[in-house]
Design a protein around this motif. Structure first.
Motif, PDB file in Angstrom:
ATOM      1  N   VAL A  53      16.002   8.605  -6.835  1.00  0.00           N
ATOM      2  CA  VAL A  53      17.175   7.857  -7.292  1.00  0.00           C
ATOM      3  C   VAL A  53      16.820   7.174  -8.607  1.00  0.00           C
ATOM      4  CG1 VAL A  53      18.671   5.864  -6.851  1.00  0.00           C
ATOM      5  CG2 VAL A  53      18.092   7.413  -4.995  1.00  0.00           C
ATOM      6  N   THR A  54      17.669   7.369  -9.597  1.00  0.00           N
ATOM      7  CA  THR A  54      17.480   6.711 -10.895  1.00  0.00           C
ATOM      8  C   THR A  54      18.705   5.861 -11.191  1.00  0.00           C
ATOM      9  OG1 THR A  54      16.189   8.564 -11.720  1.00  0.00           O
ATOM     10  CG2 THR A  54      17.092   7.091 -13.371  1.00  0.00           C
ATOM     11  N   GLY A  55      18.466   4.654 -11.640  1.00  0.00           N
ATOM     12  CA  GLY A  55      19.587   3.810 -12.068  1.00  0.00           C
ATOM     13  C   GLY A  55      19.589   2.471 -11.367  1.00  0.00           C
ATOM     14  N   GLY A  56      19.374   1.426 -12.112  1.00  0.00           N
ATOM     15  CA  GLY A  56      19.555   0.083 -11.577  1.00  0.00           C
ATOM     16  C   GLY A  56      18.313  -0.593 -11.023  1.00  0.00           C
ATOM     17  N   PHE A  57      17.170   0.066 -11.062  1.00  0.00           N
ATOM     18  CA  PHE A  57      15.963  -0.607 -10.544  1.00  0.00           C
ATOM     19  C   PHE A  57      15.439  -1.584 -11.584  1.00  0.00           C
ATOM     20  CE2 PHE A  57      15.987   3.206  -7.882  1.00  0.00           C
ATOM     21  CZ  PHE A  57      15.930   2.590  -6.637  1.00  0.00           C
ATOM     22  N   ARG A  58      15.431  -2.857 -11.202  1.00  0.00           N
ATOM     23  CA  ARG A  58      15.046  -3.903 -12.159  1.00  0.00           C
ATOM     24  C   ARG A  58      13.963  -4.839 -11.628  1.00  0.00           C
ATOM     25  NH1 ARG A  58      17.335  -0.624 -14.439  1.00  0.00           N
ATOM     26  NH2 ARG A  58      19.435  -0.679 -15.286  1.00  0.00           N
ATOM     27  N   THR A  59      13.721  -4.798 -10.312  1.00  0.00           N
ATOM     28  CA  THR A  59      12.729  -5.716  -9.747  1.00  0.00           C
ATOM     29  C   THR A  59      11.770  -4.966  -8.832  1.00  0.00           C
ATOM     30  OG1 THR A  59      14.038  -6.208  -7.769  1.00  0.00           O
ATOM     31  CG2 THR A  59      14.393  -7.652  -9.672  1.00  0.00           C
ATOM     32  N   GLU A  60      10.584  -5.533  -8.681  1.00  0.00           N
ATOM     33  CA  GLU A  60       9.587  -4.961  -7.780  1.00  0.00           C
ATOM     34  C   GLU A  60      10.145  -4.925  -6.348  1.00  0.00           C
ATOM     35  OE1 GLU A  60       5.735  -6.897  -8.093  1.00  0.00           O
ATOM     36  OE2 GLU A  60       5.201  -6.129  -6.116  1.00  0.00           O
ATOM     37  N   GLU A  61      10.863  -5.988  -5.971  1.00  0.00           N
ATOM     38  CA  GLU A  61      11.414  -6.072  -4.617  1.00  0.00           C
ATOM     39  C   GLU A  61      12.419  -4.947  -4.377  1.00  0.00           C
ATOM     40  OE1 GLU A  61      11.283  -8.672  -6.770  1.00  0.00           O
ATOM     41  OE2 GLU A  61       9.561  -9.641  -5.807  1.00  0.00           O
ATOM     42  N   GLY A  62      13.263  -4.690  -5.373  1.00  0.00           N
ATOM     43  CA  GLY A  62      14.267  -3.635  -5.259  1.00  0.00           C
ATOM     44  C   GLY A  62      13.617  -2.265  -5.096  1.00  0.00           C
ATOM     45  N   ILE A  63      12.570  -2.038  -5.847  1.00  0.00           N
ATOM     46  CA  ILE A  63      11.855  -0.756  -5.798  1.00  0.00           C
ATOM     47  C   ILE A  63      11.165  -0.602  -4.438  1.00  0.00           C
ATOM     48  CG2 ILE A  63       9.914   0.542  -6.791  1.00  0.00           C
ATOM     49  CD1 ILE A  63      10.721  -0.757  -9.534  1.00  0.00           C
ATOM     50  N   GLU A  64      10.468  -1.673  -4.042  1.00  0.00           N
ATOM     51  CA  GLU A  64       9.768  -1.665  -2.739  1.00  0.00           C
ATOM     52  C   GLU A  64      10.737  -1.385  -1.605  1.00  0.00           C
ATOM     53  OE1 GLU A  64       5.608  -3.141  -3.331  1.00  0.00           O
ATOM     54  OE2 GLU A  64       6.647  -2.247  -1.620  1.00  0.00           O
ATOM     55  N   ALA A  65      11.896  -2.064  -1.666  1.00  0.00           N
ATOM     56  CA  ALA A  65      12.874  -1.938  -0.583  1.00  0.00           C
ATOM     57  C   ALA A  65      13.379  -0.506  -0.492  1.00  0.00           C
ATOM     58  CB  ALA A  65      14.030  -2.911  -0.800  1.00  0.00           C
ATOM     59  N   ALA A  66      13.745   0.084  -1.644  1.00  0.00           N
ATOM     60  CA  ALA A  66      14.297   1.446  -1.633  1.00  0.00           C
ATOM     61  C   ALA A  66      13.279   2.431  -1.080  1.00  0.00           C
ATOM     62  CB  ALA A  66      14.718   1.848  -3.039  1.00  0.00           C
ATOM     63  N   LEU A  67      12.003   2.243  -1.431  1.00  0.00           N
ATOM     64  CA  LEU A  67      10.977   3.191  -0.986  1.00  0.00           C
ATOM     65  C   LEU A  67      10.603   2.953   0.476  1.00  0.00           C
ATOM     66  CD1 LEU A  67       8.730   3.213  -4.191  1.00  0.00           C
ATOM     67  CD2 LEU A  67      10.233   5.047  -3.395  1.00  0.00           C
ATOM     68  N   SER A  68      10.466   1.686   0.865  1.00  0.00           N
ATOM     69  CA  SER A  68      10.011   1.433   2.229  1.00  0.00           C
ATOM     70  C   SER A  68      11.107   1.674   3.267  1.00  0.00           C
ATOM     71  CB  SER A  68       9.402   0.024   2.368  1.00  0.00           C
ATOM     72  OG  SER A  68      10.362  -0.922   2.008  1.00  0.00           O
ATOM     73  N   ASN A  69      12.376   1.504   2.858  1.00  0.00           N
ATOM     74  CA  ASN A  69      13.472   1.829   3.786  1.00  0.00           C
ATOM     75  C   ASN A  69      13.597   3.326   4.007  1.00  0.00           C
ATOM     76  OD1 ASN A  69      14.119  -0.815   3.704  1.00  0.00           O
ATOM     77  ND2 ASN A  69      15.925  -0.603   2.410  1.00  0.00           N
ATOM     78  N   GLY A  70      12.939   4.104   3.171  1.00  0.00           N
ATOM     79  CA  GLY A  70      13.049   5.559   3.274  1.00  0.00           C
ATOM     80  C   GLY A  70      14.376   6.084   2.748  1.00  0.00           C
ATOM     81  N   ASP A  71      15.095   5.261   1.977  1.00  0.00           N
ATOM     82  CA  ASP A  71      16.375   5.717   1.421  1.00  0.00           C
ATOM     83  C   ASP A  71      16.154   6.773   0.349  1.00  0.00           C
ATOM     84  OD1 ASP A  71      17.767   3.982   3.002  1.00  0.00           O
ATOM     85  OD2 ASP A  71      17.772   2.378   1.515  1.00  0.00           O
ATOM     86  N   THR A  72      15.009   6.695  -0.315  1.00  0.00           N
ATOM     87  CA  THR A  72      14.676   7.665  -1.361  1.00  0.00           C
ATOM     88  C   THR A  72      13.171   7.907  -1.314  1.00  0.00           C
ATOM     89  OG1 THR A  72      14.803   8.141  -3.732  1.00  0.00           O
ATOM     90  CG2 THR A  72      14.472   5.844  -3.147  1.00  0.00           C
ATOM     91  N   ASP A  73      12.748   9.084  -1.789  1.00  0.00           N
ATOM     92  CA  ASP A  73      11.313   9.388  -1.783  1.00  0.00           C
ATOM     93  C   ASP A  73      10.633   8.860  -3.040  1.00  0.00           C
ATOM     94  OD1 ASP A  73      11.212  11.051   0.669  1.00  0.00           O
ATOM     95  OD2 ASP A  73      12.647  12.243  -0.467  1.00  0.00           O
TER      96      ASP A  73
END
Ligand SMILES: Cc1cc2nc3c(=O)[nH]c(=O)nc-3n(C[C@H](O)[C@H](O)[C@H](O)COP(=O)(O)O)c2cc1C
Length: 158
Positions: free
Chosen positions: A47-67
């Motif tokens: 997923v590309t678009g809108g990642f601005r914080t470490e927390e946001g990136i961590e959340a997207a990856l750890s939730n398994g929403d995106t690889d």
């Protein structure tokens, strides 16, 4: 695409007339869509678009929403961002909005300025120069017209 054995599917969106992918990104814009895509295919999703914080990136990856996550404009502002991220030194990224000072003009040329600014900064980086942070949209617009002529200001269709 998955059936054809493609290696990776990147999710982003919009068009140059309505560039949704160019939003200022409160959280990742296309994460909902990625979640659905992941339930359908085994192909790795980015997923590309809108990642601005470490927390946001961590959340997207750890939730398994995106690889994987993709970074575009933040990486132009800070090319060493992946290193900062790995070292826990990433500060939240705030994208600037450049104004001509006239809202009637900002409206039609807004997405052009948004793209042109980052194109111009990528060219600077490629030439070993630091990025510029103009106070207004004017230097960006002038450089665009200098390089591409006045037709650059006419909205593109399609
Ligand atoms: C100068 C510039 C050029 C871009 N060109 C393309 C392109 O040719 N094709 C594409 O799919 N996305 C293009 N994008 C969109 C980015 O790939 C990305 O999806 C978008 O900037 C959202 O990510 P971000 O919030 O991390 O910037 C471009 C973005 C910028 C800033």
């Amino acid at each position: 695409m998955a059936k054809r054995g493609i290696d990776l599917i990147e999710i982003s969106g919009g068009s140059y007339e309505n560039p949704k992918m160019m939003g200022n990104g409160q959280g990742a814009t296309f994460i909902e869509y990625a979640r659905m895509a992941k339930q359908t295919v085994n192909t790795p999703i980015v997923v590309t678009g809108g990642f601005r914080t470490e927390e946001g990136i961590e959340a997207a990856l750890s939730n398994g929403d995106t690889d994987l996550i993709g970074l575009a404009r933040p990486l132009i502002l800070q090319p060493d961002l992946p290193e900062k991220l790995i070292n826990g030194q990433m500060q939240p990224i705030k994208l600037r909005h450049f104004s001509t000072g006239w809202s009637w003009l900002d409206h039609p040329v807004g997405s052009l300025i948004g793209l042109a600014y980052y194109e111009q900064q990528m060219a600077r980086l490629a030439n070993g120069k630091p990025i510029k942070q103009p106070r207004t949209a004017w230097p960006i617009l002038l450089k665009t017209v200098e390089e591409q002529g006045l037709q650059a200001l006419i909205p593109r269709r399609g």
